[in-house]
Enzyme design. Structure first.
Site, PDB file in Angstrom:
ATOM      1  N   ASN A 111       1.108  -1.242   0.122  1.00  0.00           N
ATOM      2  CA  ASN A 111      -0.063  -0.215  -0.083  1.00  0.00           C
ATOM      3  C   ASN A 111       0.811   1.222  -0.122  1.00  0.00           C
ATOM      4  O   ASN A 111       1.552   1.507   0.924  1.00  0.00           O
ATOM      5  CB  ASN A 111      -0.777   0.047   1.432  1.00  0.00           C
ATOM      6  CG  ASN A 111      -1.933   0.993   1.087  1.00  0.00           C
ATOM      7  OD1 ASN A 111      -2.911   0.792   0.372  1.00  0.00           O
ATOM      8  ND2 ASN A 111      -2.036   2.157   2.002  1.00  0.00           N
ATOM      9  N   ASP A 127      -3.236   7.373   2.450  1.00  0.00           N
ATOM     10  CA  ASP A 127      -3.113   6.560   1.112  1.00  0.00           C
ATOM     11  C   ASP A 127      -2.877   7.383   0.086  1.00  0.00           C
ATOM     12  O   ASP A 127      -3.331   8.584  -0.088  1.00  0.00           O
ATOM     13  CB  ASP A 127      -4.346   5.774   0.971  1.00  0.00           C
ATOM     14  CG  ASP A 127      -4.313   4.623  -0.080  1.00  0.00           C
ATOM     15  OD1 ASP A 127      -3.669   3.688   0.263  1.00  0.00           O
ATOM     16  OD2 ASP A 127      -4.838   4.966  -1.354  1.00  0.00           O
ATOM     17  N   GLU A 129      -2.959   5.949  -3.275  1.00  0.00           N
ATOM     18  CA  GLU A 129      -3.813   5.233  -4.323  1.00  0.00           C
ATOM     19  C   GLU A 129      -3.226   4.085  -4.746  1.00  0.00           C
ATOM     20  O   GLU A 129      -3.736   2.887  -5.097  1.00  0.00           O
ATOM     21  CB  GLU A 129      -4.139   6.044  -5.323  1.00  0.00           C
ATOM     22  CG  GLU A 129      -5.110   7.159  -5.083  1.00  0.00           C
ATOM     23  CD  GLU A 129      -6.722   6.689  -4.667  1.00  0.00           C
ATOM     24  OE1 GLU A 129      -6.824   5.365  -4.814  1.00  0.00           O
ATOM     25  OE2 GLU A 129      -7.602   7.234  -4.145  1.00  0.00           O
ATOM     26  N   ASP A 131      -1.130   0.727  -5.509  1.00  0.00           N
ATOM     27  CA  ASP A 131      -0.955  -0.615  -4.882  1.00  0.00           C
ATOM     28  C   ASP A 131      -0.165  -1.473  -5.574  1.00  0.00           C
ATOM     29  O   ASP A 131      -0.366  -1.533  -6.927  1.00  0.00           O
ATOM     30  CB  ASP A 131      -2.399  -1.250  -4.341  1.00  0.00           C
ATOM     31  CG  ASP A 131      -3.031  -0.135  -3.572  1.00  0.00           C
ATOM     32  OD1 ASP A 131      -2.501   0.352  -2.316  1.00  0.00           O
ATOM     33  OD2 ASP A 131      -4.285  -0.009  -4.021  1.00  0.00           O
ATOM     34  N   LYS A 144      -1.815  -1.685  -8.996  1.00  0.00           N
ATOM     35  CA  LYS A 144      -3.302  -1.381  -8.987  1.00  0.00           C
ATOM     36  C   LYS A 144      -3.508   0.071  -8.841  1.00  0.00           C
ATOM     37  O   LYS A 144      -2.735   0.461  -8.120  1.00  0.00           O
ATOM     38  CB  LYS A 144      -3.730  -2.189  -7.817  1.00  0.00           C
ATOM     39  CG  LYS A 144      -5.307  -2.319  -7.494  1.00  0.00           C
ATOM     40  CD  LYS A 144      -5.524  -3.278  -6.285  1.00  0.00           C
ATOM     41  CE  LYS A 144      -6.855  -3.031  -5.796  1.00  0.00           C
ATOM     42  NZ  LYS A 144      -7.225  -1.955  -5.159  1.00  0.00           N
ATOM     43  N   ASP A 145      -4.460   0.558  -9.342  1.00  0.00           N
ATOM     44  CA  ASP A 145      -5.156   1.770  -9.226  1.00  0.00           C
ATOM     45  C   ASP A 145      -4.200   2.917  -9.604  1.00  0.00           C
ATOM     46  O   ASP A 145      -4.306   4.084  -9.040  1.00  0.00           O
ATOM     47  CB  ASP A 145      -5.425   2.074  -7.239  1.00  0.00           C
ATOM     48  CG  ASP A 145      -6.677   1.218  -7.171  1.00  0.00           C
ATOM     49  OD1 ASP A 145      -7.459   0.966  -7.868  1.00  0.00           O
ATOM     50  OD2 ASP A 145      -6.796   0.822  -5.906  1.00  0.00           O
TER      51      ASP A 145
END
Length: 209
Positions: A111, A127, A129, A131, A144-145
């Site tokens: 993360n 966070d 975003e 990952d 991811k993302d």
């Protein structure tokens, strides 16, 4: 704007088993906050455990980023318990994900987030975003993302300098994983919480610290 903060050390380390707050802080206020138990707290490693069923407290809006994305799923952590590993100063944490039915180790979930800032009640981050998902027994990772991150950068949720630092952090940890040089000990995939580490239902003060 989000802050890429540095780890602060003016507060003493937390003892094993201590219940502390783990929160994402946005615009000086908690965006989400939840209690976790401390597994390790050293200059090289902070490890905390989020138990299944733990209470999630969402900050009062409005926020420029909108409500926290976990909100629609309710105010309890519904997935299997998660061990979160963080190396102080690094811009990510590593979550040890397990199969909800069997409890078997499933994947490392990196993360990307602000370096954890130590507070009187626990740790604060935000966070970022992006990952990285690494299946068990594999160095093959999945990004991811990234699109969500780039959209946030485009509309100004991150400054150009912050966005560059976040991209660099994600690329660095991806290279480390591909080379088998990740900083965390892979034996954490076998770690089990002590008996009795059930859901935590307390909340923390919402004032910034």
């Amino acid at each position: 704007m989000a802050e890429v903060a540095s780890q602060e050390t003016e507060f003493a380390a937390f003892a094993f088993g201590s219940v502390v707050e783990r929160r994402d802080e946005l615009e000086g206020r908690p965006w989400i906050s939840y209690p976790v138990r401390v597994v390790a707290d050293t200059p090289e490693l902070v490890a905390v455990y989020l138990s299944h069923g733990t209470l999630l407290t969402f900050g009062d809006g409005p926020f420029s980023w909108g409500p926290h994305p976990w909100g629609p799923f309710g105010d309890r952590w519904q997935s299997a318990g998660i061990l979160q590993l963080h190396r102080p100063g690094r811009g990510h944490s590593v979550w040890v994900l397990r199969d909800a039915d069997t409890g078997a180790f499933r994947e490392w979930y990196v993360n990307v987030e602000a370096p954890w800032r130590r507070t009187p009640t626990g740790f604060s981050t935000l966070d970022h975003e992006i990952d990285l998902v690494v299946p068990a027994d594999s160095r093959t990772l999945r990004w991811k993302d990234v699109e969500k991150f780039e959209e946030r950068a485009r509309i100004g949720h991150f400054s150009p300098e912050e966005a560059t630092a976040i991209r660099t952090e994600a690329a660095d940890v991806a290279r480390e994983i591909a080379a088998g040089e990740q900083w965390w000990d892979t034996s954490w995939s076998r770690w089990e919480p002590p008996a009795g580490w059930h859901a935590l239902l307390q909340s923390f003060e919402t004032e910034g610290s």
